[in-house]
Design an enzyme around this catalytic site. Sequence first.
Site, short mmCIF file in Angstrom:
data_model
loop_
_atom_site.label_atom_id
_atom_site.label_comp_id
_atom_site.label_asym_id
_atom_site.label_seq_id
_atom_site.Cartn_x
_atom_site.Cartn_y
_atom_site.Cartn_z
N ASP A 1 74.98 21.21 19.36
CA ASP A 1 74.27 20.09 19.97
C ASP A 1 73.43 19.33 18.95
O ASP A 1 72.28 18.97 19.22
CB ASP A 1 73.40 20.55 21.15
CG ASP A 1 72.95 19.38 22.03
OD1 ASP A 1 73.59 18.31 21.96
OD2 ASP A 1 71.95 19.52 22.76
N SER B 1 64.22 15.20 23.70
CA SER B 1 65.39 15.78 23.05
C SER B 1 65.63 15.12 21.69
O SER B 1 65.66 13.88 21.59
CB SER B 1 66.63 15.62 23.92
OG SER B 1 66.53 16.41 25.07
N HIS C 1 73.77 15.47 22.61
CA HIS C 1 73.78 14.94 23.97
C HIS C 1 72.95 13.67 24.11
O HIS C 1 73.08 12.95 25.11
CB HIS C 1 73.31 16.01 24.97
CG HIS C 1 71.84 16.29 24.94
ND1 HIS C 1 71.28 17.35 24.28
CD2 HIS C 1 70.79 15.65 25.53
CE1 HIS C 1 69.98 17.36 24.45
NE2 HIS C 1 69.64 16.33 25.21
#
Length: 389
Positions: free
Chosen positions: A160, A234, A130
């Site tokens: 992911d 992230s 993402h």
Amino acid sequence: MTVKKLIDFLGWPVVVGLLLGVSVALWLQLEQKRELNAHSDGMHYASLSPSNGNWSGPVSYSEAVNIAAPAVVNIYTRKRSQQRRHPLLDDPLFRHFFNNSDLPQQERMQSALGTGVILSRDGYIVTNNHVIEGAEEILALTYDGREARATKIGSDSESDLAVLKIELDNITPIKVGNPDSARVGDVVLAIGNPFGVGQTVTQGIVSATGRYGLGINTYENFIQTDAAINPGNSGGALIDAHGNLLGINTAILDKTGFSVGIGFAIPADIAVSAMQDLIKYGKVVRGWLGVEAQQITPELAQSFRLDSTDGVIITAIYNNGPAHQAGIRPGDIIIKLNDLMVKNGLLSMNKIARGRPGDKVDVIFLRKGEQHNTTATLGIKPDLQDTAR
């Protein structure tokens, strides 16, 4: 007033009484002290001083950061997005007077930020899917201030994870630890680029392991931590107190987007395996049984006259898939996989997915109340799903 005058004034009886009172008070204090000492014999009192040899944790984690930080990079992406048309542009009256009916939809570039971890001296970087999804330009900024354009090697939306590559000399890959050895209470550090302020380290502990069923990814097996993870973290590194990579920071459990002490990281071994597959095959290769299944509910258990809700009921079989070839049919109830009881469908799916095509799986299932055994050979999930039976 002299002592002689005091004695003459008060009299000998009063003075003697005062002296006796003082003597009794002193005697009682001594007795209490002896009693406390007697009760404390054989007892050991812990000291918080690190010099007594009972201190096992480091006073500083700077050495761990020095080891891991050079392998963590800041990632900046740019993606093209369509700018929304103003609602009046679709209004007939507005179009009549201003003749703006044919105005093209405008495009603009959006910037985003995240983090990545260098896993090889060849320049391969693991981050979250993402972070780079839909990006037209990806830039990596290394710990020593160098910039490099990053090429997307591949990505996997189901876990992911994504793999990038940069062309730079003298880069330092991170040391990969063993996530299976992580215990609840272990000290961990999260390294990333929160809010774009630059590389930042936060500290916490492992709050839980093996978290799944959160609805974040298709395949979940998270390390949970209370180390602060914020937007921009992230794809960053979750390391142990020795600087070894335990996981890739992925998500937080909060609707506001800010850390509330519950963050999740993908275990490092899963990330390394995904990187190797994406480099070699262009996709993550997972074991595939070729079934669709439903968890046994109390109502289903009663309907099938089962003693418990353990197991999953097969609702569909993929033609010529591993389960079909092993003789499993819709309506069968799988109760064991490789001698492990099937207690949760999601967990069992994750275990199958962590296998490799060609692996053998012993399956015990129920059909019309009778127990059957078979062995299935895991395959590769087709890109285009076959029609299920």
